[in-house]
Design an enzyme around this catalytic site. Structure first.
Site, PDB file in Angstrom:
ATOM      1  N   GLU A 187       0.837  -1.197   0.000  1.00 17.43           N
ATOM      2  CA  GLU A 187       0.000   0.000   0.000  1.00 17.43           C
ATOM      3  C   GLU A 187       0.872   1.247   0.000  1.00 17.43           C
ATOM      4  OE1 GLU A 187      -1.533   0.319   4.460  1.00 17.43           O
ATOM      5  OE2 GLU A 187      -1.614  -1.723   3.700  1.00 17.43           O
ATOM      6  N   LYS A 246       2.563   4.701   1.260  1.00 12.03           N
ATOM      7  CA  LYS A 246       2.913   5.378   2.514  1.00 12.03           C
ATOM      8  C   LYS A 246       2.558   6.848   2.287  1.00 12.03           C
ATOM      9  CE  LYS A 246       6.505   5.677   6.010  1.00 12.03           C
ATOM     10  NZ  LYS A 246       6.306   7.046   6.374  1.00 12.03           N
ATOM     11  N   ASP A 290       2.057  10.758   2.891  1.00  6.44           N
ATOM     12  CA  ASP A 290       2.939  11.719   3.543  1.00  6.44           C
ATOM     13  C   ASP A 290       2.126  12.879   4.117  1.00  6.44           C
ATOM     14  OD1 ASP A 290       5.248  12.802   4.409  1.00  6.44           O
ATOM     15  OD2 ASP A 290       5.906  13.560   2.463  1.00  6.44           O
ATOM     16  N   TYR A 332      -5.379   3.287   7.238  1.00  9.80           N
ATOM     17  CA  TYR A 332      -4.587   2.109   6.873  1.00  9.80           C
ATOM     18  C   TYR A 332      -4.408   1.081   7.985  1.00  9.80           C
ATOM     19  CZ  TYR A 332      -1.301   5.551   8.760  1.00  9.80           C
ATOM     20  OH  TYR A 332      -0.712   6.515   9.522  1.00  9.80           O
ATOM     21  N   LYS A 334      11.043   3.662   1.275  1.00  5.53           N
ATOM     22  CA  LYS A 334      10.956   5.101   1.000  1.00  5.53           C
ATOM     23  C   LYS A 334      11.417   5.408  -0.422  1.00  5.53           C
ATOM     24  CE  LYS A 334      11.133   7.832   4.452  1.00  5.53           C
ATOM     25  NZ  LYS A 334      10.260   8.712   5.184  1.00  5.53           N
ATOM     26  N   CYS A 340      17.057  48.533   1.200  1.00  2.00           N
ATOM     27  CA  CYS A 340      16.221  48.045   0.102  1.00  2.00           C
ATOM     28  C   CYS A 340      17.047  48.018  -1.181  1.00  2.00           C
ATOM     29  CB  CYS A 340      14.998  48.939  -0.075  1.00  2.00           C
ATOM     30  SG  CYS A 340      14.027  48.496  -1.532  1.00  2.00           S
ATOM     31  N   CYS A 373      15.301  50.936  -3.578  1.00  2.00           N
ATOM     32  CA  CYS A 373      15.266  52.374  -3.287  1.00  2.00           C
ATOM     33  C   CYS A 373      16.308  52.796  -2.256  1.00  2.00           C
ATOM     34  CB  CYS A 373      13.873  52.793  -2.841  1.00  2.00           C
ATOM     35  SG  CYS A 373      13.455  52.173  -1.207  1.00  2.00           S
ATOM     36  N   CYS A 432      10.984  46.898   3.499  1.00  2.00           N
ATOM     37  CA  CYS A 432      11.341  48.257   3.104  1.00  2.00           C
ATOM     38  C   CYS A 432      10.171  49.153   3.506  1.00  2.00           C
ATOM     39  CB  CYS A 432      11.547  48.319   1.593  1.00  2.00           C
ATOM     40  SG  CYS A 432      11.609  50.018   1.020  1.00  2.00           S
ATOM     41  N   CYS A 446       8.968  53.538  -3.146  1.00  2.20           N
ATOM     42  CA  CYS A 446       9.768  52.402  -3.624  1.00  2.20           C
ATOM     43  C   CYS A 446       9.059  51.778  -4.828  1.00  2.20           C
ATOM     44  CB  CYS A 446       9.923  51.414  -2.464  1.00  2.20           C
ATOM     45  SG  CYS A 446      10.800  49.924  -2.902  1.00  2.20           S
TER      46      CYS A 446
HETATM   47  S1  IVH Z   1       1.068   1.345   9.203  1.00  2.00           S
HETATM   48  C1  IVH Z   1       2.423  -0.277  13.338  1.00  2.00           C
HETATM   49  N1  IVH Z   1       0.516   2.173   6.795  1.00  2.00           N
HETATM   50  O1  IVH Z   1       4.082   6.097   8.487  1.00  2.00           O
HETATM   51  C2  IVH Z   1       2.317   0.214  11.956  1.00  2.00           C
HETATM   52  N2  IVH Z   1       1.644   3.676   8.259  1.00  2.00           N
HETATM   53  O2  IVH Z   1       6.636   5.294  10.221  1.00  2.00           O
HETATM   54  C3  IVH Z   1       1.377   1.338  11.818  1.00  2.00           C
HETATM   55  N3  IVH Z   1       2.068   5.895   7.276  1.00  2.00           N
HETATM   56  O3  IVH Z   1       3.299   7.020  11.739  1.00  2.00           O
HETATM   57  C4  IVH Z   1       1.591   2.161  10.631  1.00  2.00           C
HETATM   58  N4  IVH Z   1       1.145   5.493   5.327  1.00  2.00           N
HETATM   59  O4  IVH Z   1       1.872   7.981   9.941  1.00  2.00           O
HETATM   60  C5  IVH Z   1       1.081   2.486   7.974  1.00  2.00           C
HETATM   61  N5  IVH Z   1      -0.101   2.802   4.639  1.00  2.00           N
HETATM   62  C6  IVH Z   1       0.462   3.105   5.817  1.00  2.00           C
HETATM   63  C7  IVH Z   1       1.031   4.357   6.066  1.00  2.00           C
HETATM   64  C8  IVH Z   1       1.624   4.616   7.311  1.00  2.00           C
HETATM   65  C9  IVH Z   1       1.761   6.395   6.080  1.00  2.00           C
HETATM   66  C10 IVH Z   1       2.823   6.649   8.315  1.00  2.00           C
HETATM   67  C11 IVH Z   1       2.164   6.657   9.654  1.00  2.00           C
HETATM   68  C12 IVH Z   1       3.205   6.183  10.639  1.00  2.00           C
HETATM   69  C13 IVH Z   1       4.463   6.214   9.841  1.00  2.00           C
HETATM   70  C14 IVH Z   1       5.321   5.023  10.229  1.00  2.00           C
END
Ligand code: IVH
Length: 663
Positions: A109, A111, A113, A221, A308, A402, A405, A420, A426
């Site tokens: 899935e 991650k 941000d 998630y 990552k 500035c 001016c 300024c 200006c």
């Molecule tokens: S699972 C015990 N799934 O990543 C595991 N985390 O470093 C619980 N995050 O603090 C986390 N997408 O904020 C999980 N699909 C995803 C995620 C996810 C983003 C973030 C989450 C967590 C951090 C983990």
């Protein structure tokens, strides 16, 4: 009466889910608003049926001050990070060994941000939302979270446990992030570095109404309960989806290390098309029994791992730092770089924001700088390559005067920006204010952009926006580069601007810290310039959404003799100095029976305003193009997929100008 209230709440919850989670509204916004109004009315007449989770509570109130620290029932752990396919493969092997040869499935899935959130539901109702904090304790941000439309307050009927916790990520979609930053840039407010900062900053705001306006989203998630519906992660997510949550849409069951690798390769590039920011992928062992067997290290589960993505960055040489004075007088340092290719665009300049940030980076002349496109839009200088620094190169100093001016710069206490103070002498401040005044979303004076504003100033024809109304065909056509036609166009623009509604006049004045939204709110609430000019600080602060800083800005602006004189000249020139009944989109039935989709970006009005106009004129606004769509109100940069769909269904596109004419 209780029955009707309950019925309205259920219906509104269902429509909210259709709109914000499923993206397929069944009713028009107008009908939705009517239902909401009816409910608000009933709730105020029958306060005994008050429910903190009623859909009417979504708009937020400013009751909460400060956040309570609360302890998580189950600690919020983080994930072990990996940075290469090889490391993910190693994790896969460790899982295989840990499960002693048993078959297992992995879910892949996104991650996301953003900023993580844990929400508890009891008896199908949201009871508490807490930030991650230090993993053990977090902030109770329930009031703020309740304003996020895609988070259900009351669940869809289903097999949910009596009590459960669901974890997910609060996100600011790219589109909203861009819009907010564009507005902030225009108003010379500090920009959000990326959607993550924007989301977490917003969630910590003490004013839930502001949170509601920032249009956050949430994707979930992880489901936790003593009484889960399924024995595996994937099915639990599908259950959560049925109950009304937005869950990770890209989730997929993977069976082998090859499938895991394919998943990584696919999403490494494909993720750029997602509407929200992602910084990697998460792999989890699907079976909850197997998760239990694998257990945890001190910090993170053994049954999951994060991969990552590489942030796109590059190292390039600094040519020079320029200092640029903006319309509000703020001086911004800008790194001018040897051009470098990053995420598909050539980067030549990157803002260094202010003196503090510049000092922290400790940039020297001719340094090699790391540029990152974390937010993928605004390039960011993340550091200096010290190995390449020339031995005798000097640190770049912030200017004391500035750059335009020569006036000594000043700094307000607690503010990072140097300014300024020479507001009326200006050049970029003066021409910037004239340009702003004439822009499409303000007075919409066609023909006066940056260059013409500079020309008019340089030739002594305009030192303020009030001077524009003294321009004549003769003075204009005497300018080089100016034919009769362009002069006519400007004069016509000036003439038409006399009809521009009061709220846009307020925005056009360049009052510091007054963006489009605030200007509108102030105008609607105060109703006339005369009144705005005489209001005390206390009275200004009493305007909804006006805090002490904005109130002080308006107060000071309205007491400056030059502004007072400009406003009186603009009044004499016939500009709208009060709200008029017909400044609000006139209601009619020009769009009766029409279903209209809004797409792209617009220059005369915001999308919100177009939505209001459609409804005020008897039309229906719908989110997606279908056979039922009468036409698409098409702005600039309409998405290619939507364009294609219109073509294949033969749906006509109507431009902004054509649309306004229709009304
Ligand atoms: S699972 C015990 N799934 O990543 C595991 N985390 O470093 C619980 N995050 O603090 C986390 N997408 O904020 C999980 N699909 C995803 C995620 C996810 C983003 C973030 C989450 C967590 C951090 C983990």
């Amino acid at each position: 009466m209780e029955n009707r209230i309950k019925q309205l709440r259920d219906e509104l919850n269902r429509h909210n889910h259709n709109y914000y989670v499923l993206n397929s509204p069944e009713i028009s916004d107008k009908d939705f608003d009517l239902m909401m109004k009816e409910l608000e009315d009933l709730e105020s007449r029958f306060p005994e049926f008050y429910d903190p989770l009623s859909p009417t509570q979504r708009v937020g109130s400013d009751l909460s001050k400060g956040f309570m620290h609360v302890t998580h029932e189950r600690p919020m752990l983080s994930l072990a990070n990996t940075y290469s396919i090889g490391e993910v493969d190693e994790w896969f092997d460790r899982v295989r060994k840990g499960l002693e040869g048993e078959d297992f499935e992995i879910t892949g899935e996104m991650k996301y941000d953003g900023t993580s959130i844990s929400i508890t539901y009891e008896n199908g109702r949201l009871t508490r939302a807490v930030t991650r904090g230090d993993g053990t304790q977090g902030d109770d941000v329930t009031r703020n979270v309740m304003t996020i439309r895609s988070i259900p307050l009351v669940l869809q009927p289903g097999d949910w446990p009596q009590k459960f916790e669901i974890r997910g990520e609060i996100l600011m979609p790219w589109k909203v992030f861009d819009e907010i930053n564009r507005e902030r840039e225009y108003n010379e407010e500090p920009l959000f570095a990326n959607p993550r900062n924007a989301a977490s900053g917003t969630l910590k705001t003490q004013d839930p109404r502001e949170v509601a306006r920032r249009r956050l989203d949430a994707i979930f998630y992880y489901l936790l309960s003593d009484d889960l519906p399924a024995d595996n992660h994937f099915d639990n997510m599908m259950a959560a989806k049925r109950w009304g949550f937005k869950v990770t849409g890209e989730i997929k069951i993977l069976h082998s290390v090859d499938e895991v690798n394919d998943y990584i390769e696919f999403w490494d590039s494909e993720r750029k098309k997602l509407p929200v920011a992602t910084d990697g992928l998460v792999f989890k062992v699907n079976s909850l029994r197997q998760q239990l067997n694998l257990g945890y290290t001190a910090k993170s589960p053994r049954w999951a791992v994060a991969y990552k993505f590489n942030p796109e960055n590059a190292c390039t040489r600094l040519r020079f730092v320029s200092f640029e004075t903006g319309r509000m007088g703020i001086v911004t340092p800008v790194a001018n770089l040897e051009p470098v290719l990053l995420s598909g665009t050539v980067v030549k300049r990157a803002s260094l924001h202010n003196a503090d940030i510049m000092r922290e980076l400790d940039i020297h002349e001719n340094d090699w700088l790391y540029v990152e496109k974390g937010g993928e839009i605004i390039p960011k200088i993340t550091g200096v390559e010290l190995d390449k620094r020339l031995p005798d190169s000097k640190p770049v100093q912030f200017v004391s005067h500035c750059p335009v001016c020569g006036t000594p710069l000043v700094k307000q206490q607690g503010d990072a920006a140097w300014m300024c103070p020479n507001k009326y002498g200006c050049r970029p401040q003066i021409t910037g204010r004239i340009e702003h005044f004439c822009a499409r979303r303000m007075m919409n004076i066609d023909g006066i952009g940056e260059e013409t504003a500079e020309l008019l100033y340089d030739k002594g024809l305009a030192v303020s926006y009030a001077d524009l109304y003294d321009l004549t065909a003769d003075t204009l056509s005497a300018l080089d580069r100016f034919g009769e036609k362009s002069a006519e166009r400007i004069l016509k623009g000036l003439e038409d601007s006399r009809q521009v509604p009061f709220e846009r006049v307020v925005y056009a004045l360049s009052i510091p810290n007054i963006g489009e939204t605030t200007a509108k709110r102030v105008a609607k609430s105060v109703k006339s310039m005369a009144r705005l000019m005489e209001m005390s600080l206390e009275e200004l602060q009493a305007i909804p959404d006006v805090g002490p800083v904005v109130a002080q800005c308006i107060f000071d602006f309205m007491r400056d003799p030059i502004n007072i004189s400009n406003i009186s000249r603009l009044t004499a020139a016939g500009l709208q100095m009060q709200v008029s009944a017909d400044s609000i989109a006139s209601a009619g039935n020009a769009l009766e029976g029409k279903t209209i989709v809004i797409s792209g970006t617009f220059s005369h009005h915001s999308r919100e305003e177009y939505k209001e106009m459609i409804e005020a004129n008897g039309g229906k606004n719908s989110g997606s193009v279908s056979k039922k769509t009468s036409f698409v109100l098409a702005g600039e940069n309409m998405g290619p997929a939507k364009l294609e769909k219109c073509k294949s269904l033969g749906i006509p596109l109507v431009s902004e100008d054509e649309f306004l004419k229709m009304l």
